[in-house]
Design a protein around this motif. Structure first.
Motif, PDB file in Angstrom:
ATOM      1  N   ARG A 305       0.947  -1.051  -0.047  1.00  0.00           N
ATOM      2  CA  ARG A 305       0.171   0.025   0.058  1.00  0.00           C
ATOM      3  C   ARG A 305       0.856   1.376  -0.123  1.00  0.00           C
ATOM      4  O   ARG A 305       1.299   1.730   0.777  1.00  0.00           O
ATOM      5  CB  ARG A 305      -1.037   0.107   1.098  1.00  0.00           C
ATOM      6  CG  ARG A 305      -1.918  -1.058   1.186  1.00  0.00           C
ATOM      7  CD  ARG A 305      -2.726  -1.181   2.326  1.00  0.00           C
ATOM      8  NE  ARG A 305      -3.693   0.065   2.664  1.00  0.00           N
ATOM      9  CZ  ARG A 305      -3.598   0.582   3.742  1.00  0.00           C
ATOM     10  NH1 ARG A 305      -3.051   0.350   4.664  1.00  0.00           N
ATOM     11  NH2 ARG A 305      -4.510   1.624   3.615  1.00  0.00           N
ATOM     12  N   VAL A 306       1.372   1.682  -1.235  1.00  0.00           N
ATOM     13  CA  VAL A 306       2.512   2.492  -1.342  1.00  0.00           C
ATOM     14  C   VAL A 306       1.410   4.011  -1.359  1.00  0.00           C
ATOM     15  O   VAL A 306       0.854   4.258  -2.165  1.00  0.00           O
ATOM     16  CB  VAL A 306       3.361   2.550  -2.670  1.00  0.00           C
ATOM     17  CG1 VAL A 306       4.058   3.659  -2.688  1.00  0.00           C
ATOM     18  CG2 VAL A 306       3.994   1.090  -2.678  1.00  0.00           C
ATOM     19  N   ALA A 307       1.986   4.873  -0.422  1.00  0.00           N
ATOM     20  CA  ALA A 307       1.540   6.233  -0.164  1.00  0.00           C
ATOM     21  C   ALA A 307       2.243   7.076  -1.123  1.00  0.00           C
ATOM     22  O   ALA A 307       1.681   8.036  -1.694  1.00  0.00           O
ATOM     23  CB  ALA A 307       1.408   6.689   1.313  1.00  0.00           C
ATOM     24  N   ARG A 308       3.572   6.821  -1.217  1.00  0.00           N
ATOM     25  CA  ARG A 308       4.171   7.829  -2.002  1.00  0.00           C
ATOM     26  C   ARG A 308       5.774   7.156  -2.374  1.00  0.00           C
ATOM     27  O   ARG A 308       6.270   6.188  -1.710  1.00  0.00           O
ATOM     28  CB  ARG A 308       4.853   9.017  -1.117  1.00  0.00           C
ATOM     29  CG  ARG A 308       5.485  10.355  -2.006  1.00  0.00           C
ATOM     30  CD  ARG A 308       5.608  11.402  -0.901  1.00  0.00           C
ATOM     31  NE  ARG A 308       6.140  12.684  -1.708  1.00  0.00           N
ATOM     32  CZ  ARG A 308       5.253  13.265  -2.570  1.00  0.00           C
ATOM     33  NH1 ARG A 308       3.979  13.142  -2.216  1.00  0.00           N
ATOM     34  NH2 ARG A 308       5.681  14.443  -3.095  1.00  0.00           N
ATOM     35  N   ALA A 309       6.095   7.517  -3.688  1.00  0.00           N
ATOM     36  CA  ALA A 309       7.316   6.989  -3.875  1.00  0.00           C
ATOM     37  C   ALA A 309       8.307   8.098  -4.661  1.00  0.00           C
ATOM     38  O   ALA A 309       7.812   8.618  -5.553  1.00  0.00           O
ATOM     39  CB  ALA A 309       7.141   5.711  -5.136  1.00  0.00           C
ATOM     40  N   CYS A 310       9.306   8.093  -4.128  1.00  0.00           N
ATOM     41  CA  CYS A 310      10.542   8.948  -4.705  1.00  0.00           C
ATOM     42  C   CYS A 310      11.513   8.310  -5.435  1.00  0.00           C
ATOM     43  O   CYS A 310      12.026   7.615  -5.196  1.00  0.00           O
ATOM     44  CB  CYS A 310      10.971   9.889  -3.626  1.00  0.00           C
ATOM     45  SG  CYS A 310      10.004  11.145  -2.663  1.00  0.00           S
ATOM     46  N   ILE A 311      11.849   8.931  -6.703  1.00  0.00           N
ATOM     47  CA  ILE A 311      12.549   8.335  -7.692  1.00  0.00           C
ATOM     48  C   ILE A 311      13.678   9.109  -8.049  1.00  0.00           C
ATOM     49  O   ILE A 311      13.313  10.454  -8.474  1.00  0.00           O
ATOM     50  CB  ILE A 311      11.920   7.789  -8.962  1.00  0.00           C
ATOM     51  CG1 ILE A 311      10.644   6.873  -8.603  1.00  0.00           C
ATOM     52  CG2 ILE A 311      12.631   6.962  -9.911  1.00  0.00           C
ATOM     53  CD1 ILE A 311       9.562   6.324  -9.794  1.00  0.00           C
ATOM     54  N   ASP A 312      14.875   8.720  -8.373  1.00  0.00           N
ATOM     55  CA  ASP A 312      15.745   9.562  -8.726  1.00  0.00           C
ATOM     56  C   ASP A 312      15.813   9.966 -10.130  1.00  0.00           C
ATOM     57  O   ASP A 312      15.544   9.163 -10.878  1.00  0.00           O
ATOM     58  CB  ASP A 312      17.259   8.770  -8.631  1.00  0.00           C
ATOM     59  CG  ASP A 312      18.332   9.427  -9.264  1.00  0.00           C
ATOM     60  OD1 ASP A 312      18.359  10.559  -9.485  1.00  0.00           O
ATOM     61  OD2 ASP A 312      19.337   8.619  -9.600  1.00  0.00           O
ATOM     62  N   GLN A 313      15.533  11.336 -10.645  1.00  0.00           N
ATOM     63  CA  GLN A 313      15.173  11.758 -11.583  1.00  0.00           C
ATOM     64  C   GLN A 313      16.375  12.222 -12.589  1.00  0.00           C
ATOM     65  O   GLN A 313      16.313  12.784 -13.690  1.00  0.00           O
ATOM     66  CB  GLN A 313      14.176  13.013 -11.599  1.00  0.00           C
ATOM     67  CG  GLN A 313      13.392  13.314 -12.899  1.00  0.00           C
ATOM     68  CD  GLN A 313      12.176  14.483 -12.580  1.00  0.00           C
ATOM     69  OE1 GLN A 313      11.917  14.646 -11.377  1.00  0.00           O
ATOM     70  NE2 GLN A 313      11.811  15.113 -13.596  1.00  0.00           N
TER      71      GLN A 313
END
Length: 459
Positions: A305-313
């Motif tokens: 249940r992923v609320a937020r994902a931060c990805i290296d852009q």
């Protein structure tokens, strides 16, 4: 009497009668096996002489205490043809209750194994074996509680591989006093003495120069410039972390560091339980195709249940972030790796470790080395920057962890949903829509100021 065949370095350790004895041994060289053999041999001698011996084994946790008892003490007692009674019970101390295992041998000698802490350290008058002492949490406090107890003539055995310089084991191992008998056995000495190990295969397998230097060559790595000290890392390890089977269904936060050819692609899943982030899963890929990387990420988004994902852009991450936002909408935040953004994430990550509000997989050499290798240095202009020395992956695991911690920062909203069909996730025009969710009046669960806005507003 020794009823088990030993290599030369193990025989030297066994036959050393010193009251205070310290062994710094490389990993996989049998330090716990050999010391539990010495303990059983002492109990055998006590039975022959008509006296009783008393030993306590203090390990870093319940699992390690059980291994010392089951894979060490009980096996050696069987090799000596010594009958024994084994029990486990809840040992109650001043600060709480702890799982203990105990073996009673002929003549009434007893060996007890339990997790180490100041409470258990002061709870016995006995000979003591501190197993992997450099990895004990609060090793200084354990030592202060323990030493008065063993001062009345009891023996003390201390073994470990190094774990940085910020612990009591480092102080004992590097001391110059002659009261301690110190045994130093790196992997090269162990192999020369007959240990059947392929050194090249081990070094290739561990895949990290820092980890190899510390775990097998017994080098003391510099803690002065490390962003996360080994002592700090150890304090946040837990035997139940890092296991997807431990997922409790809570809200999760994901960090994703992009790498393909020389660097790792790492996906890190944190589950929030109370105010603590628990490592639930970590996926590492090298030289994977973008399709394979996206497939791994989609699997994480489906399982948790992923609320937020931060990805290296940064760089090749531009398209990865764009594709992820098309599939998952505002739950995805792209983060450009700049000096200021890395400082924000590294600071938040360190604060989590210092506050003990993260739990990471225990006993993972590659992860420990990765977390430790990150160093803060000053650039030519005096601005701080972060570097990872002597590695091929640039602390990718660390940055994935910090990205996930950043994702967990700020207020979030509890939500419920049903996972979209995998075919929809992989479709060319797929995107999570509002009717994919099963929550009433769902606000944006990620409503907080993104990192880019924070940077624009100043640090």
């Amino acid at each position: 009497m020794i009823a088990v065949p030993l290599h030369a370095y193990q025989q030297r350790w066994m036959r050393d009668p010193a009251r205070f004895k310290l062994g710094m041994f490389a990993r996989q060289t049998g330090k716990t096996f050999t010391t539990t053999l010495e303990i059983v041999d002492d109990c055998f001698a006590a039975a022959v002489e008509g006296r009783r011996a008393r030993w306590v084994i203090l390990s870093r946790g319940e699992r390690q205490a059980a291994e010392a008892m089951n894979e060490g003490v009980k096996r050696h007692a069987a090799a000596f043809n010594m009958a024994f009674d084994a029990v486990d019970f809840d040992w109650k101390g001043e600060a709480g209750s702890y799982k203990a295992l105990e073996v009673t041998l002929p003549g009434g000698s007893k060996i007890t194994a339990l997790p180490a802490n100041p409470d258990t350290a002061r709870g016995f008058s006995a000979n003591v074996f501190l197993d992997e002492f450099a990895f004990h949490k609060d090793s200084g406090a354990i030592w202060k509680a323990l030493f008065p107890v063993i001062s009345a003539g009891w023996k003390l055995r201390v073994t470990s591989t190094p774990n940085g310089k910020g612990n009591k084991f480092y102080e004992l191992a590097t001391g110059k006093d002659e009261r301690w008998s110190r045994h130093i056995v790196d992997i090269y000495q162990a192999v020369r003495d007959g240990l059947p190990r392929d050194i090249d295969a081990l070094r290739e397998g561990i895949g990290d120069d820092d980890a190899w230097a510390q775990e097998f060559e017994l080098k003391w790595l510099d803690e002065a410039s490390a962003w996360l000290s080994y002592d700090l890392i150890t304090s946040c390890e837990d035997p139940t972390a890092g296991d997807p089977e431990g997922y409790q269904g809570g809200v999760c936060f994901v960090g994703r560091d992009i790498g393909r050819r020389n660097d790792l692609h790492v996906i890190w899943v944190w589950e929030q339980i109370g105010d603590v982030l628990w490592e639930r899963e970590r996926i590492e890929q090298k030289r994977a195709t973008f399709a394979e990387m996206d497939e791994a990420f989609d699997g994480v988004m489906e399982r948790y249940r992923v609320a937020r994902a931060c990805i290296d852009q940064t760089g090749m991450g531009e398209k990865v972030v764009e594709d992820a936002q098309r599939r998952y909408g505002s739950r995805i935040e792209g983060v450009l790796f700049t000096g200021p953004s890395k400082l924000i994430m590294a600071t938040a990550g360190k604060e989590r470790f210092e506050d003990r509000t993260v739990r990471i997989r225990e006993g993972d050499p590659a992860l420990r080395a990765d977390l430790h290798k990150l160093r803060r240095v000053a650039s030519a202009t005096g601005a701080p920057r972060f570097v990872a020395e002597r590695d091929d992956d640039h602390a990718d695991r660390t940055w994935a962890a910090f990205l996930g911690i950043h994702a967990a920062g700020g207020p979030t909203v509890e939500y419920g949903y049903r996972a979209a069909p995998r075919s929809a996730l992989l479709g060319h025009n797929s995107r999570m829509r509002s009717d994919d969710y099963e929550a009433d009046d769902l606000p944006d669960p990620l409503s907080r100021q993104p990192l880019g806005a924070r940077l624009r507003g100043g640090l």
